[in-house]
Design an enzyme around this catalytic site. Structure first.
Site, PDB file in Angstrom:
ATOM      1  N   ASN A 185       1.213  -5.500   7.165  1.00 31.54           N
ATOM      2  CA  ASN A 185       1.273  -5.633   8.623  1.00 31.54           C
ATOM      3  C   ASN A 185      -0.079  -6.174   9.138  1.00 31.54           C
ATOM      4  OD1 ASN A 185      -0.300  -3.370   8.113  1.00 31.54           O
ATOM      5  ND2 ASN A 185       0.317  -2.405  10.028  1.00 31.54           N
TER       6      ASN A 185
ATOM      7  N   CYS B 105      -2.815  -5.133  10.674  1.00 28.59           N
ATOM      8  CA  CYS B 105      -4.145  -4.539  10.419  1.00 28.59           C
ATOM      9  C   CYS B 105      -4.347  -4.154   8.960  1.00 28.59           C
ATOM     10  CB  CYS B 105      -4.354  -3.362  11.357  1.00 28.59           C
ATOM     11  SG  CYS B 105      -4.203  -3.844  13.093  1.00 28.59           S
TER      12      CYS B 105
ATOM     13  N   GLU C 156      -2.923  -1.965   6.891  1.00 33.90           N
ATOM     14  CA  GLU C 156      -2.732  -0.629   6.332  1.00 33.90           C
ATOM     15  C   GLU C 156      -1.335  -0.387   5.762  1.00 33.90           C
ATOM     16  OE1 GLU C 156      -3.009  -1.366   9.461  1.00 33.90           O
ATOM     17  OE2 GLU C 156      -1.657  -0.232  10.739  1.00 33.90           O
TER      18      GLU C 156
HETATM   19  P1  ADP Z   1      -1.469   2.029  18.191  1.00 32.32           P
HETATM   20  O1  ADP Z   1      -2.714   2.827  18.365  1.00 32.32           O
HETATM   21  O2  ADP Z   1      -1.174   1.188  19.392  1.00 32.32           O
HETATM   22  O3  ADP Z   1      -0.279   2.836  17.808  1.00 32.32           O
HETATM   23  P2  ADP Z   1      -2.769   0.854  15.848  1.00 32.32           P
HETATM   24  O4  ADP Z   1      -4.060   0.345  16.405  1.00 32.32           O
HETATM   25  O5  ADP Z   1      -2.802   2.100  15.039  1.00 32.32           O
HETATM   26  O6  ADP Z   1      -1.682   0.970  17.012  1.00 32.32           O
HETATM   27  O7  ADP Z   1      -2.148  -0.299  14.947  1.00 32.32           O
HETATM   28  C1  ADP Z   1      -1.120  -0.006  14.030  1.00 32.32           C
HETATM   29  C2  ADP Z   1      -0.275  -1.216  13.810  1.00 32.32           C
HETATM   30  O8  ADP Z   1       0.446  -1.504  14.998  1.00 32.32           O
HETATM   31  C3  ADP Z   1      -1.008  -2.501  13.510  1.00 32.32           C
HETATM   32  O9  ADP Z   1      -1.385  -2.660  12.182  1.00 32.32           O
HETATM   33  C4  ADP Z   1       0.033  -3.504  13.887  1.00 32.32           C
HETATM   34  O10 ADP Z   1       1.033  -3.602  12.894  1.00 32.32           O
HETATM   35  C5  ADP Z   1       0.624  -2.886  15.120  1.00 32.32           C
HETATM   36  N1  ADP Z   1      -0.057  -3.341  16.335  1.00 32.32           N
HETATM   37  C6  ADP Z   1      -1.202  -2.869  16.872  1.00 32.32           C
HETATM   38  N2  ADP Z   1      -1.553  -3.534  17.969  1.00 32.32           N
HETATM   39  C7  ADP Z   1      -0.606  -4.467  18.150  1.00 32.32           C
HETATM   40  C8  ADP Z   1      -0.378  -5.498  19.100  1.00 32.32           C
HETATM   41  N3  ADP Z   1      -1.215  -5.713  20.107  1.00 32.32           N
HETATM   42  N4  ADP Z   1       0.714  -6.270  18.956  1.00 32.32           N
HETATM   43  C9  ADP Z   1       1.566  -6.073  17.945  1.00 32.32           C
HETATM   44  N5  ADP Z   1       1.403  -5.130  17.019  1.00 32.32           N
HETATM   45  C10 ADP Z   1       0.343  -4.346  17.106  1.00 32.32           C
END
Ligand code: ADP
Length: 577
Positions: A282, A284, A286
């Site tokens: 995905n 980021c 992870e």
């Molecule tokens: P959150 O805190 O918003 O739940 P995270 O920062 O933990 O999200 O990111 C987890 C995953 O969510 C990322 O690796 C990505 O797959 C997805 N993600 C995060 N931000 C975005 C975004 N702006 N648009 C689409 N997917 C996102």
């Protein structure tokens, strides 16, 4: 006890939200009516989510009311948060999906490429992020039989994905995020490595090079390696592995991209090799996934798992059990954007439970982040999370059945989920929970946070504020200094031990960042999101060293960020920046 009474009366506990959390919730999470008016409180949002996710219990003869209460309490108590799309979409009746992570296949045909662009758009509408492996596309300049023309190559097609995402961004709740991966032996690898070097291009992509063991050996031995055209399977060129390696570091030094994905290490831990090889993660990094697979994540706030200066292991155990139950339920109630994703996700039932607020737990336990004790605690937490989550998944399998692809998987005893643990960045959900993100150290003791729409929010670490007051060195002139520089460095009135405890990301030597990532990775089934912060003065050679260390320590990937190397940062140190 208060909770017990409230529960008996059916009253919701109002969560203790920070000003910033409220701001983020109001802007993007709380439900609105057709005229755009907010129509729920944060407590009602958590209730909506808890009820929608608990509903899955009915199908297994369990009591949804009981699960709803448990889910509601752990969310409103800011002990657990599901990933953003679950908070956005659960129980809204919009039909939008609840997973943060997807991988879509990109085959070597116009039909496949643009079908995937369309599918990506459907996913982005729900707030999910998508990863792609572009390695199957024939290289630029290669033959196109149907038109007697020449192919334009992976990097040019990435622009189509980027532009589509750019357009969707304006309508959605947040800017889109994608991951582009290219194998290190693809003929266009040099173009890919430099594809984000120009300012303002491919801004919706993170890019990572999929590096193989064989390539790593070639780097070590100073050998050349072969680039292979994926269409013909023939070797077309040889490159010096060290040259490619140093170009990767050079570009990451300039702007943070590309990152590295250790694709063979990822596949050594692929839980379902009989179903397919993992080629991408995905956005980021992870969450490695198969094509058409999705995964929903959730994170436990460790800063709320402490008691009397120690870890509250019992509370952590209970929370892990409830969180696994929650995330497994999401798989059942999730309205998937495509039938292929529905089928693949339900066959593996991957979930990704992780942690946030680790930096604050360390502070509460009196352990500096850059210390052996911190690494030991990190490893212990990861192992506990892994053991307990796996056990909860096995228990669920006993009552609800193992994941359908279980036969032939790497697991020895039946479990409900092909994977259970992932350390996510928790970029926004950590703001909602009011804690530090993921397993990162504090970014700053005080800082201005840029949020969507360009405004800035001021934040001071509440633990620091408390310590400063208790120890009697709190003053408004002290706060001024801390806000101006972000760190406690050189501030005379702050005692040394406090400075040591409130060490921030950029003051920590890069090696500690990598070692902490590795400590968590050791017991994490999926991967670990972690940024390795480097000082502005770091060199490309330093970055090569970091990449090699990450590989030796069996990380599944690595991303660096040199201070000040990106124009646009989500977080900025100090007011002066
Ligand atoms: P959150 O805190 O918003 O739940 P995270 O920062 O933990 O999200 O990111 C987890 C995953 O969510 C990322 O690796 C990505 O797959 C997805 N993600 C995060 N931000 C975005 C975004 N702006 N648009 C689409 N997917 C996102």
């Amino acid at each position: 006890e208060v909770r017990g009474i409230q529960r008996a009366l059916g009253i919701g506990v109002e969560p203790k939200l920070t000003v910033n959390a409220l701001e983020v919730l109001r802007r993007r999470y709380l439900l609105r009516d057709e005229s755009g008016e907010i129509i729920e409180t944060p407590a009602q949002m958590f209730r909506r989510v808890a009820r929608a996710i608990a509903a899955a219990d009915g199908a297994y003869g369990d009591d949804p009311k009981k699960a709803e209460e448990e889910f509601y309490l752990m969310m409103s108590g800011l002990e657990f948060m599901p990933n953003s799309p679950t908070l956005f979409n659960a129980g809204t009746g919009t039909g939008l999906a609840m997973s943060a992570c997807y991988v879509l296949p990109v085959e070597d045909s116009l039909e496949s490429i643009f079908t995937t662009v369309k599918n990506m758009a459907l996913i982005e509408q729900s707030g999910g992020g998508v990863g792609f492996d572009f390695s199957r596309l024939r290289p630029a300049g290669d033959m196109v039989r149907s038109t007697k023309g020449v192919a334009s190559g992976p990097v040019s097609f990435m622009r189509a994905f980027d532009t589509a995402t750019e357009i969707i961004k304006s309508g959605g709740k947040r800017r889109g995020a994608m991951m582009a991966i290219l194998r290190v032996d693809h003929p266009d690898i040099m173009e890919f490595i430099a594809s984000k070097a120009k300012h303002g291009v491919l801004t919706n992509f993170n890019i990572s090079v999929a590096v193989t063991d064989e390539f790593m050996r070639a780097v070590e031995d100073g050998r050349d390696y072969e680039l292979v055209n994926p269409r013909t399977g023939k070797s077309v060129k040889r490159l010096s592995a060290r040259h490619v390696w140093s170009q990767m570091a050079e570009n990451a030094w300039k702007g943070g991209d590309p990152g590295v994905v250790f694709i063979d290490e990822i596949n050594r831990h692929n839980p379902t090799p009989h179903v397919g090889r993992i080629e991408a993660t995905n956005p980021c990094g992870e969450q490695p996934l198969l094509p058409y697979e999705s995964c929903n994540l959730g994170s436990i706030n460790l800063s709320r798992m402490c008691k009397n200066g120690d870890v509250d292991w019992e509370k952590l155990r209970r929370t892990i059990g409830a969180a696994v139950h929650f995330l497994d339920n999401v798989i059942d109630v999730n309205p998937y954007p495509l039938k292929e994703i529905d089928a693949m996700t339900k066959a593996n039932r991957k979930i990704g439970l992780g942690v946030m607020g680790f930096a604050e737990m360390l502070i509460k336990l009196g352990i500096p982040y850059d210390s052996k004790d911190a690494l030991a605690l990190g490893e212990r937490i990861a192992r506990f999370l892994e053991d307990e989550a796996a056990r909860a998944s096995e228990e669920l399998a006993g009552r609800r059945g193992a994941f359908p692809n279980y036969q032939g998987s790497i697991w020895k005893s039946p479990r409900r989920n092909a994977t259970v643990t992932t350390i996510a960045p928790t970029g926004t959900i950590s703001i909602i929970a009011g804690c530090s993100s993921g397993i990162e150290p504090l970014f700053a003791v005080a800082f201005m946070r840029h949020v969507l729409g360009g405004e800035r929010l001021f934040e001071i670490n509440p633990l620091f504020e408390r310590v400063a007051k208790e120890r009697g060195f709190y003053s408004s002139s002290l706060l001024d200094k801390v806000v101006r520089q972000g760190t406690l460095d050189g501030i005379k009135e702050v005692p040394e031990d406090v400075k040591r405890l409130f060490v921030t990301a950029h003051e920590i030597a890069p090696e500690w960042h990598v070692r902490m990532q590795a400590a968590f990775q050791k017991y994490t089934e999926n991967a670990v999101s972690k940024t390795v912060n480097l000082p502005r003065s770091a060199t490309p050679a330093d970055i090569e060293g970091i990449y090699s260390l990450a590989y030796r320590l069996k990380c599944k990937g690595v991303t660096v960020y040199r201070y000040g190397s990106k124009g646009e940062q989500v977080l900025n140190l100090g007011l002066g920046e």
